[in-house]
Design a protein around this motif. Structure first.
Motif, PDB file in Angstrom:
ATOM      1  N   TRP A 143     -11.238  -1.963  -2.046  1.00 23.73           N
ATOM      2  CA  TRP A 143      -9.717  -1.013  -2.296  1.00 23.73           C
ATOM      3  C   TRP A 143     -10.218  -1.885  -3.814  1.00 23.73           C
ATOM      4  O   TRP A 143      -8.708  -2.530  -4.558  1.00 23.73           O
ATOM      5  CB  TRP A 143      -8.245  -0.964  -1.321  1.00 23.73           C
TER       6      TRP A 143
ATOM      7  N   SER B  76       1.344  -1.962   4.737  1.00 26.20           N
ATOM      8  CA  SER B  76       1.598  -0.740   5.188  1.00 26.20           C
ATOM      9  C   SER B  76       3.072   0.112   5.509  1.00 26.20           C
ATOM     10  O   SER B  76       3.749  -1.127   5.851  1.00 26.20           O
ATOM     11  CB  SER B  76       0.700   0.556   6.352  1.00 26.20           C
ATOM     12  N   LYS B  77       3.931   0.700   5.550  1.00 28.05           N
ATOM     13  CA  LYS B  77       5.007   1.266   6.202  1.00 28.05           C
ATOM     14  C   LYS B  77       5.101   0.696   7.146  1.00 28.05           C
ATOM     15  O   LYS B  77       6.438  -0.178   7.104  1.00 28.05           O
ATOM     16  CB  LYS B  77       5.470   2.982   6.129  1.00 28.05           C
ATOM     17  N   GLN B  78       4.424   1.133   8.284  1.00 26.24           N
ATOM     18  CA  GLN B  78       4.668   0.215   9.245  1.00 26.24           C
ATOM     19  C   GLN B  78       5.099  -1.352   9.370  1.00 26.24           C
ATOM     20  O   GLN B  78       5.488  -1.812  10.307  1.00 26.24           O
ATOM     21  CB  GLN B  78       3.561   0.269  10.146  1.00 26.24           C
TER      22      GLN B  78
ATOM     23  N   MET C 243       4.701  16.006  -4.070  1.00 24.04           N
ATOM     24  CA  MET C 243       4.529  17.171  -3.391  1.00 24.04           C
ATOM     25  C   MET C 243       5.606  17.725  -3.590  1.00 24.04           C
ATOM     26  O   MET C 243       5.046  19.617  -3.678  1.00 24.04           O
ATOM     27  CB  MET C 243       4.962  16.895  -2.135  1.00 24.04           C
TER      28      MET C 243
ATOM     29  N   LEU D 109      -2.575  14.234  -3.673  1.00 27.80           N
ATOM     30  CA  LEU D 109      -3.151  13.641  -3.024  1.00 27.80           C
ATOM     31  C   LEU D 109      -3.453  11.938  -2.118  1.00 27.80           C
ATOM     32  O   LEU D 109      -3.565  11.455  -1.257  1.00 27.80           O
ATOM     33  CB  LEU D 109      -4.678  14.566  -3.195  1.00 27.80           C
TER      34      LEU D 109
ATOM     35  N   GLN E 194     -13.113   9.256  -3.551  1.00 25.85           N
ATOM     36  CA  GLN E 194     -11.513   9.851  -3.097  1.00 25.85           C
ATOM     37  C   GLN E 194     -11.113  11.132  -2.711  1.00 25.85           C
ATOM     38  O   GLN E 194     -12.341  11.734  -2.957  1.00 25.85           O
ATOM     39  CB  GLN E 194     -10.821   9.450  -4.568  1.00 25.85           C
ATOM     40  N   ILE E 195     -10.243  11.489  -1.850  1.00 22.65           N
ATOM     41  CA  ILE E 195     -10.205  12.502  -1.486  1.00 22.65           C
ATOM     42  C   ILE E 195      -9.487  13.310  -3.095  1.00 22.65           C
ATOM     43  O   ILE E 195      -9.638  14.523  -3.179  1.00 22.65           O
ATOM     44  CB  ILE E 195      -9.085  12.487   0.034  1.00 22.65           C
TER      45      ILE E 195
ATOM     46  N   THR F 248       2.132   4.766   0.893  1.00 22.38           N
ATOM     47  CA  THR F 248       2.776   4.255   1.944  1.00 22.38           C
ATOM     48  C   THR F 248       1.807   3.683   2.807  1.00 22.38           C
ATOM     49  O   THR F 248       1.762   3.279   3.463  1.00 22.38           O
ATOM     50  CB  THR F 248       3.391   5.049   3.097  1.00 22.38           C
ATOM     51  N   ILE F 249       0.482   3.358   2.339  1.00 17.33           N
ATOM     52  CA  ILE F 249      -0.208   2.904   2.544  1.00 17.33           C
ATOM     53  C   ILE F 249      -0.688   1.336   1.738  1.00 17.33           C
ATOM     54  O   ILE F 249      -0.755  -0.203   3.162  1.00 17.33           O
ATOM     55  CB  ILE F 249      -2.223   3.286   3.115  1.00 17.33           C
TER      56      ILE F 249
ATOM     57  N   ILE G  50      10.099   1.077   1.152  1.00 17.55           N
ATOM     58  CA  ILE G  50       9.891   2.276   1.731  1.00 17.55           C
ATOM     59  C   ILE G  50       9.612   3.665   1.653  1.00 17.55           C
ATOM     60  O   ILE G  50       9.334   3.942   0.982  1.00 17.55           O
ATOM     61  CB  ILE G  50      10.074   1.891   2.582  1.00 17.55           C
TER      62      ILE G  50
ATOM     63  N   GLY H 248      -6.601  -5.541   6.148  1.00 17.12           N
ATOM     64  CA  GLY H 248      -6.274  -4.283   5.475  1.00 17.12           C
ATOM     65  C   GLY H 248      -4.494  -4.738   5.333  1.00 17.12           C
ATOM     66  O   GLY H 248      -4.328  -5.789   4.868  1.00 17.12           O
ATOM     67  N   SER H 249      -3.888  -4.467   6.424  1.00 15.16           N
ATOM     68  CA  SER H 249      -2.190  -4.841   6.336  1.00 15.16           C
ATOM     69  C   SER H 249      -2.776  -6.560   7.147  1.00 15.16           C
ATOM     70  O   SER H 249      -1.823  -7.537   6.666  1.00 15.16           O
ATOM     71  CB  SER H 249      -1.177  -4.369   7.239  1.00 15.16           C
TER      72      SER H 249
ATOM     73  N   ARG I 185      -1.052   9.564  -1.012  1.00  8.81           N
ATOM     74  CA  ARG I 185      -0.540   9.240   0.577  1.00  8.81           C
ATOM     75  C   ARG I 185      -0.626   8.101   0.561  1.00  8.81           C
ATOM     76  O   ARG I 185      -0.875   7.219   1.741  1.00  8.81           O
ATOM     77  CB  ARG I 185      -1.353   9.720   1.342  1.00  8.81           C
ATOM     78  N   ALA I 186      -1.024   7.165  -0.568  1.00 10.07           N
ATOM     79  CA  ALA I 186      -2.522   5.653   0.138  1.00 10.07           C
ATOM     80  C   ALA I 186      -0.831   4.963  -0.841  1.00 10.07           C
ATOM     81  O   ALA I 186      -0.165   3.821   0.088  1.00 10.07           O
ATOM     82  CB  ALA I 186      -3.239   5.019  -1.551  1.00 10.07           C
TER      83      ALA I 186
END
Lengths: 375, 400, 375, 400
Positions: free
Chosen positions: B161, B385-387, B334, B374, B206-207, B380-381, B323, B136-137, B377-378
C-alpha cells in the motif's frame, strides 16, 4: 409451498456446478475482461450444449419450456460464478419479447437460433434523461415508409449490445399510440454503435439510428402491446438479475468467511474479533433476506401487473440494499486487499453495484413500491 | 464564546482566492477537474508545488524558518479549502504533511538541509512505506528489518500500500532496527532512495482501474546510516507524532466539501423524464443528510483547530474526524454515483490521458466519479480501520 | 472564532452545576413527575434568584441581556439534569415575542414579572392537522368587537401550558392578512384547557376558545409581523431545545460509560466486549457531532431568515438523529434495566424523543433543509 | 420448487377467519384493539383461552393426544396470522408455547396430567423465571439454588424480568440443583406455585408506565420434588429445546404484520396541511422499506417452516428471524409513533381501564402506540440480546 428442487432443476444446478466452478476465480474474470466481448464464446457454446440457452424456449422451438423458477436457479449459479455472458439479455429478455411477437413462425426460428447459440439479441430501450422504470419510447421514432419503416433516434446503455447480432429496439411509431418493438440487425445501415465496458467487465453500447430502413417484418410487437410486453420482459430480467445477486452475495460471504479465518492481525485471526463477527452476521442476514425476497418475487411473477411489479420492486429494494451491505462489508473485512483487482471480493462488489442499478435502482424501486402501498 | 468567523478571515479568504486564481494555470485546473483517476497526475502535482513555492506558499503550515507562512490554523483552513475549491492539484501529502514535520522536528541538520527544500520545491514524489502484508492496522508488528553493518543499514523486507511508489524518487520507511526489544520500541524511521539496488516496485491493480498503490520489495538494500531520522528505535514515536500533528487532515473536509458541491451539480444536471434528480425526494433527503453531516464534521474540525476545552482527550475528537470523515467521503462519492444511476456503471480508463469529450449523454462530470467512489471504500480502511478507530475512541472517551 | 466561555457564561454554568447537580437523578425526576405541574415551583423560584429567568430580558426590564449563546449554555446544563421546568416556553419563546410587542411598556412589565419568577407564559400555536413547521393560524380566529377582540378556535399540545398564567395565542384576524399574536390569561372566560402529561414528565394542554373576549391591548404583534416573529421565537426555542438535547446526550453517555464498566456478564465487565465498545464509540460520535451542530445553529442564529432556518433545520436533523442513536444504544447496553423507570437512561431516552418531535421532527426538518439546498 | 400458496390453505384461511369471527366476543376484540398497555388484560387473555379450548383450538400446535389440532406448520401459520389480524388477545405464551412443549416432551405423567389441562384451559397465567439480576444474556451463570431436603426442594434466590408474575398462580423456573458440576449441567426445570410461602413479587415500573415485568424473591421456598420436570441437571437442555422448538416465534411475524397495517392506517389518518402523512415522500420511503423488510422476514419464516434445504445450520436461519424480527418490531412501532409526530408524545395511562373516548384530535389509534413503542426497545434485548444473537450467528454460519 415447497422449496425442494425438481429433477430438472437439480440437473441444471449440477451442470452449472460442473461448468462454472472451474472458472469462478479472479484469473478467469480478469482474463475475460481483457477480451473483445468480455466473455468467452466457447463457454457460450457450452451453455448451448447444456441446454441453458434453450431453457425458456418453448418445446415447439426445440426448447425446454422452463419456468421462471428454473431460470432463477440457473442465474443464482451464474451469479456465484460472476458469469459475464449475455444470458439475461438474450435468453430472458429477448426470448420473452419473441414469444409475444406477432409473427410466431419467424419468432420460433429466432428462438431456435438463440437456443443453438448462434444468435444473441440485446434490448435497447433506455433513452438519455428518461425515467429508468419508464418503457415508453420518446426520442426514438419509426416512420412508415413504403412496405417498412425508417428508424431514427438514439438509445443509451444497451446492455450486452457489443456481442449481439440483433437488437430489440423500442420506438414510437409515427401516427400511432404507444411503443412498438422492432428487431434491428447489428449491421443495419445507418446504425452506429458506441461500445464500452461497464465496471463489472460486461459490455454495453450507446446506439444511434440515422434513418435506418427496416422491413415490415421488423416490427415484432405493435404499439398497442409493446410497453406491456417490455415491462413483462424487464421484470423477468430483473428476477434473473436478482437471482445473480443472491448467488453473488452467497459466494461473497463464503469468500469473506474463509478470509477472516485465515487473515491474522494482532497475533490472531481477525474472525476472532467480535466486530468482524458481527459484520459477518450482518452479511449473512442480508444475503438470507435477499434470497427470501427472490422467492417473494418468484411467487408473484405470474400475478397481475400491479401485484407483480409491487413484489418485484420490494424485492429489488431489499436485494439492492443487501448487495451493498454484503459487498461493502466484504471489502471492509478484507482491508486493503479488498480494493485490489486481485481478490474476488472486489469483483463481487462491482457486479453487485451494477445489478443494483440496472432496470431501475434502489431509490426508484423504493418509490414504486411505496406508491403501490399507498396508491 | 464567539462562533462567527472573524471578519479579517473573510478578507484573507478573498486574497487567497485571488492568489490562486492568478497562479493556477487554466489547463492544469481543467485537467485536475476532469481527471478520471483518483490521484492527481504526477507532473501537475510537482509543477504546482513549484508554482506555490515560487510564491512562498508551498508549505504554509511549516515553521517560518523552513518556508512556512506563519498563518493561524484558521488561515490554513481557509487556504486549503480554497485550493480544493479551485480544483488545484492536491499536495503530495507524504512529503509535505507526513515526512516534513517529522524531519524538521526530529531530523539532523544534514537531513533538514538536504530534504526540506526538496519537499518544498516539489522536486520529487515521496513514497510512504509503513504497512506490510502481515501488518495492516497492526503496524507495531512490522517485520522489514534494517541492520546496521559498517555504517550502512541493510534493509530487507516488504512493504505494501505504498502509494505512488512507482513515481517516487525517495521514500520514508518504518523499519525494525532492533528485534530484541518490545515491538514498538525497535522501529526506526528511515529515508531511502527508491532507485537503490535491491528495491523492486510492483504496482497493484485496483478495483477502479488505477494502480496507484504498490508493493515494495527490499532485498539487501543499502542505506547510508545518516538517512535515519532522529534516534534509532524512535520510529514508532515519530509515526505517532506525525499522526497527531495532523489531527484534522483525516477529516478530508476540504475534499468532501468540493465533492459535495460536485454531487449537487450532478443532481441538477441529470434528469428523469424532465425532473431533476435533485428533485427526487428520496435523493434529496439523502443529500440533505450528507450536507448536514458535513457541516457537523466541519464544526468538529473547527473545534479541534481552536483547541476547544473538552471533556475527553483531544485525541478522541480527532478520532471522530477520522471515522466520520471517511464515512462521509464514501457517502458523498456514492451520492455522485447514484445521481447518475445506471450511467455511473460505465468504466472510464483512469490513465492520465484526457477523458472523452463531453456529450449530452456523458457530460464532463461523468468520467471519474465511479473511479473515485470505488477506491473510496479504502477510506474506512487505511490509517487505522474504522473498527480500530472505534476501539481507540471507546478507550479514549470511556476508558473501555 | 472562540469556544472559550465568557465570565458570565462561566458563572452561569457554575450556578447551574450547584443548583442542578443535587437533583439530577431518577428519584427526583420520578417525584416531580408525580406532582401537579411536573416540576418544583420552589426550584423555579431559585431559577429566578440565580438570574436565569432574567437571562434574555433586556437590561431596561431588569434583565441580563444575555445572548443566544448564553441561553444555549444554560440549556445544556438543564438538559444534563433533565430539568422539566418550563424554561424554554417562558424564558425563550415568550420573552422573544414580548420583545417584539407593539406596546413595549406593557411588555417590559411582563418581562419583569417573568424575570422575577411570578409569571409563566406558554405559547399555543399548533393546530390539529397543520404542518408542524407552519406558523400561520388557520382554525383560530380573532374577530374585532368593540374596543377589543373575540377569539374562537382551538390549539393542540401547547407545551408547558398547565403551569402558565398567560398564553400567547396565534390567530388569524378576521378581515386582515397574516397571523396575529395575542396574550390571553389562563383564566379567561370561554377558554377551556385540557391538560396532560407527556412521556418525559413535562406537561402540555389542548386549548379551546369559545368566544373569548379580549381587550385591544391583548394583541401583542399584528398580523403583518406575527408569523415572522413566531418563526424567530420558535427557532430560538429550537436552539434551546437542541442545547438540552446535547446536554442530555452527554449525560447519557456518561451514565452508559459507567454502567458498562460496572455491569458484568460472562464473568467480565460488558465494556470489555468489542461490540459494546463500538456502540459506545458510536454514541460518543453522535453526541460530539450534535454539539458541533449546536454551534452551527448558534453561529447562524442572527443571519437572515433563509440562512438561519436552513442552519437550524440541518442542526435539528443531526441532533434529532443523534439523540435517537445515543438513547436507543444507551438502552441496549443497559439490557433489561434500560427499560425500567428506575434507571436514568430511560429518562434520557424519553426526553430526547420529546425534543426530537417538538417544533418539527426529523423528517420535516430534513425536508426543509433539503429544500433550502436545491431551492 | 413451488412458491405459490397451496389453494387448500386459502380455504383453510377462510374457515379460520369465519371461526374467529364467530367466537371472538366483540367487546373483547374492541378492548384488545384499543388497549393502551403492551400486554393483554389478564381476564381477557384467560377467557379467550377458555373460549378457544371449548372449540378445541387453544393449543393447536400441541400433539393431538394433549389437545392439539394436528395441523401442518402452514396451517398453524395461518391460524396465528388470523388471530392477530382479528385483534384476538395474545396467548399466554409462557404456558402454551414454553412450558407446554417441555412438559409433554419431558414431564412425568403426573405433571402432564396435572398441568397440561390447566394450561390448555387458561386456568392461570404462568410466570417464567429464567433471568436473574446477574445473568441476563449469560443464563448459564444463574444462581438461584434448589436444594433437595427431605423430598422437597428448598429454593433460594432472585429472578428478574419475570413477566406477568404479579398475576400468575404458577411459574416455571430454572434453578441450580447442583453446584459441583459445570454451570450448564447443574440446572433444573422446576414448577413452583406462586403463593408458596417465601415468595415475594415486586413489579418493576417500566419506562412506558406499565409494570408487567417483575422481580421474584425466593426465600426458603419449599417445592415438592415431583414438580421438577424430567431429570435433575437437565434444565439447560430443556430450555434450549424450548427455544429451538419455537424457531419462528421470535420473528413476531403475525404481530408485526398487524402493527404495520395499523401504521398504515395512522399514516392515512394523520394529515399535515391537508396532505396525508402517507404522502410525505420521506415517510413513505421509510414505510416501503419496512414493508419490504417484513415481506423478507415472512418468507424467511416460511423457509424455516418448510425446512428448506440450506447451506448453513437451520439454527442460523432461526437466529436471523430473531434479529430481524426484533429490529422490525422496533421500526414498525416507531413508524406508528413518527406518523403521529408530536402528538405521539402524550402519555396515556396503561392501566387496564378504557382509554379516553376518541376525538378528532386524538383518534382511537392514538392511545397506546407510544406505550408499545417505548417498551419495544426490549425486543433486541430479551431472549438473548442482538449482540449475543450475532455472536451465535457468526459461529453457526461461518464457524467464527
Amino acid at each position: 409451498m415447497d422449496f425442494a428442487k425438481s429433477d430438472i432443476q437439480a440437473m441444471l444446478l449440477d451442470s452449472a456446478d460442473r461448468l462454472l466452478s472451474e472458472n469462478a476465480d479472479v484469473e478467469y474474470w480478469r482474463h475475460q475482461r481483457g477480451g473483445a466481448l468480455g466473455f468467452d464464446e466457447a463457454r457460450w457454446a457450452r451453455f448451448a450444449e447444456l441446454g441453458w440457452l434453450a431453457l425458456p424456449v418453448p418445446e415447439a422451438a426445440g426448447g425446454l419450456d422452463g419456468s421462471i423458477e428454473d431460470i432463477a436457479l440457473l442465474n443464482i449459479a451464474l451469479g456465484k460464478a460472476l458469469a459475464t455472458e449475455p444470458y439475461v439479455s438474450t435468453v430472458v429478455l429477448a426470448d420473452h419479447v419473441l414469444k409475444q411477437a406477432a409473427d410466431q413462425l419467424r419468432a420460433m426460428e429466432l428462438l431456435g437460433d438463440i437456443a443453438g447459440g448462434t444468435l444473441r439479441i440485446a434490448l435497447a430501450h433506455q433513452e438519455n434523461g428518461a425515467h429508468p422504470l419508464g418503457v415508453e419510447a420518446r426520442g426514438t421514432v419509426a416512420r412508415a415508409s413504403g412496405d417498412g419503416y425508417v428508424l431514427s433516434g438514439a438509445k443509451i446503455m444497451a446492455l450486452d449490445a457489443p456481442s449481439a447480432g440483433q437488437f430489440i429496439i423500442s420506438a414510437r411509431i409515427e401516427g400511432e399510440e404507444g411503443t412498438g418493438l422492432f428487431l434491428v440487425p447489428a449491421d443495419a445501415a445507418g446504425l452506429s454503435i458506441e461500445p464500452y465496458a461497464l465496471i463489472d467487465g460486461t459490455r454495453a453500447a450507446d446506439l444511434a439510428f440515422a434513418d435506418v430502413a427496416l422491413p415490415a417484418g421488423a416490427l415484432l410487437v405493435g404499439g398497442n402491446r409493446g410497453a406491456a410486453v417490455l415491462r413483462e420482459a424487464i421484470d423477468r430480467a430483473s428476477i434473473a438479475l436478482m437471482a445473480q445477486a443472491v448467488g453473488a452475495m452467497e459466494a461473497a460471504n463464503k469468500v469473506c468467511g474463509a478470509y477472516v479465518q485465515e487473515r491474522k492481525q494482532f497475533g490472531t485471526a481477525i474472525g476472532s474479533f467480535q466486530a468482524i463477527q458481527h459484520i459477518m452476521a450482518d452479511n449473512f442476514i442480508a444475503a438470507h433476506q435477499a434470497r427470501s425476497m427472490l422467492y417473494h418475487a418468484l411467487a408473484n411473477a405470474d400475478q397481475d401487473e400491479a401485484t407483480r411489479s409491487a413484489a418485484l420492486s420490494a424485492a429489488r429494494l431489499v436485494i439492492g440494499e443487501a448487495g451493498q451491505v454484503v459487498s461493502r462489508n466484504g471489502i471492509q473485512v478484507h482491508g486493503g486487499y479488498g480494493l485490489t483487482d486481485e481478490y474476488a471480493i472486489g469483483h463481487y462488489f462491482r457486479r453487485l453495484m451494477c445489478i443494483e442499478k440496472q432496470y431501475g435502482d434502489l431509490i426508484q424501486h423504493g418509490e414504486r413500491f411505496g406508491d403501490s402501498i399507498f396508491g | 464564546m464567539e462562533l462567527r468567523l472573524d471578519p479579517d478571515l473573510e478578507t484573507f479568504r478573498t486574497q487567497v482566492r485571488a492568489f490562486i486564481d492568478r497562479v493556477l494555470p487554466a489547463d492544469m485546473k481543467e485537467r485536475q477537474r476532469r481527471k478520471v483517476a483518483n490521484n492527481a497526475a504526477v507532473p501537475d502535482l510537482l509543477q504546482w508545488m513549484r508554482i506555490l513555492d515560487d510564491h512562498g506558499r508551498a508549505v504554509p503550515h511549516w515553521p517560518e524558518e523552513f518556508g512556512g507562512c506563519g498563518w493561524s490554523p484558521m488561515q490554513l483552513f481557509i487556504f486549503n479549502e480554497e485550493l480544493y475549491k479551485a480544483d488545484a492539484p492536491e499536495f503530495d501529502w507524504g512529503g509535505t504533511h507526513m515526512l516534513g514535520p517529522v524531519l524538521y522536528t526530529y531530523g539532523s541538520d544534514y537531513l533538514k538541509d538536504k530534504f526540506l527544500p526538496m519537499i518544498r520545491e516539489g522536486a520529487t514524489m515521496w513514497a510512504q512505506g509503513f504497512s506490510e502484508p502481515g501488518s495492516g492496522s497492526d503496524l507495531a508488528s512490522l517485520r522489514t528489518s534494517a541492520d546496521l553493518v559498517d555504517g550502512k543499514y541493510i534493509v530487507n523486507g516488504q512493504k505494501i500500500w505504498t502509494s505512488g511508489a512507482a513515481h517516487a524518487d525517495w521514500g520514508f520507511f518504518l523499519v525494525r532496527t532492533d528485534k530484541s526489544v518490545k515491538p514498538q520500541r525497535g522501529i526506526s524511521f528511515l529515508i531511502i532512495k527508491m532507485d537503490t539496488p535491491g528495491i523492486t516496485v510492483r504496482q497493484i491493480p485496483q478495483i477502479n482501474g488505477e494502480a496507484h498503490l504498490c508493493e515494495v520489495f527490499l532485498d539487501n538494500v543499502e542505506v547510508p546510516a545518516d538517512q535515519l531520522i532522529g534516534e534509532p528505535g524512535m520510529g514508532w514515536t515519530y509515526a505517532k507524532f506525525l499522526l497527531e500533528h495532523e489531527r484534522t487532515t483525516s477529516s478530508f473536509i476540504y475534499w468532501s466539501k468540493r465533492e459535495l458541491a460536485r454531487a449537487k451539480d450532478i443532481a441538477r444536471g441529470e434528469t428523469m423524464d424532465g425532473r431533476r434528480v435533485a428533485d427526487d425526494p428520496a435523493f434529496r433527503a439523502r443529500f440533505a443528510r450528507a450536507e448536514a453531516d458535513l457541516l457537523a464534521l466541519e464544526w468538529s474540525v473547527l473545534r479541534v483547530l481552536a483547541h476547544e476545552e473538552f471533556d475527553a482527550p483531544e485525541a478522541a475528537a480527532a478520532s471522530v474526524l477520522k471515522i466520520r470523515g471517511s464515512e462521509l467521503q464514501q457517502e458523498i462519492t456514492m451520492l455522485q454515483v447514484d445521481a447518475m444511476g445506471a450511467k455511473s456503471l460505465r468504466f472510464f480508463d483512469a490513465a492520465p490521458v484526457p477523458p472523452p469529450a463531453p456529450t449530452d449523454v456523458w457530460p464532463d462530470y461523468a468520467p471519474g466519479r465511479t473511479t473515485v467512489a470505488l477506491i473510496n471504500r479504502a477510506a474506512t480502511i487505511y490509517g487505522g480501520s474504522k473498527q480500530i478507530q472505534k476501539n481507540i475512541l471507546a478507550k479514549l472517551a470511556f476508558g473501555l
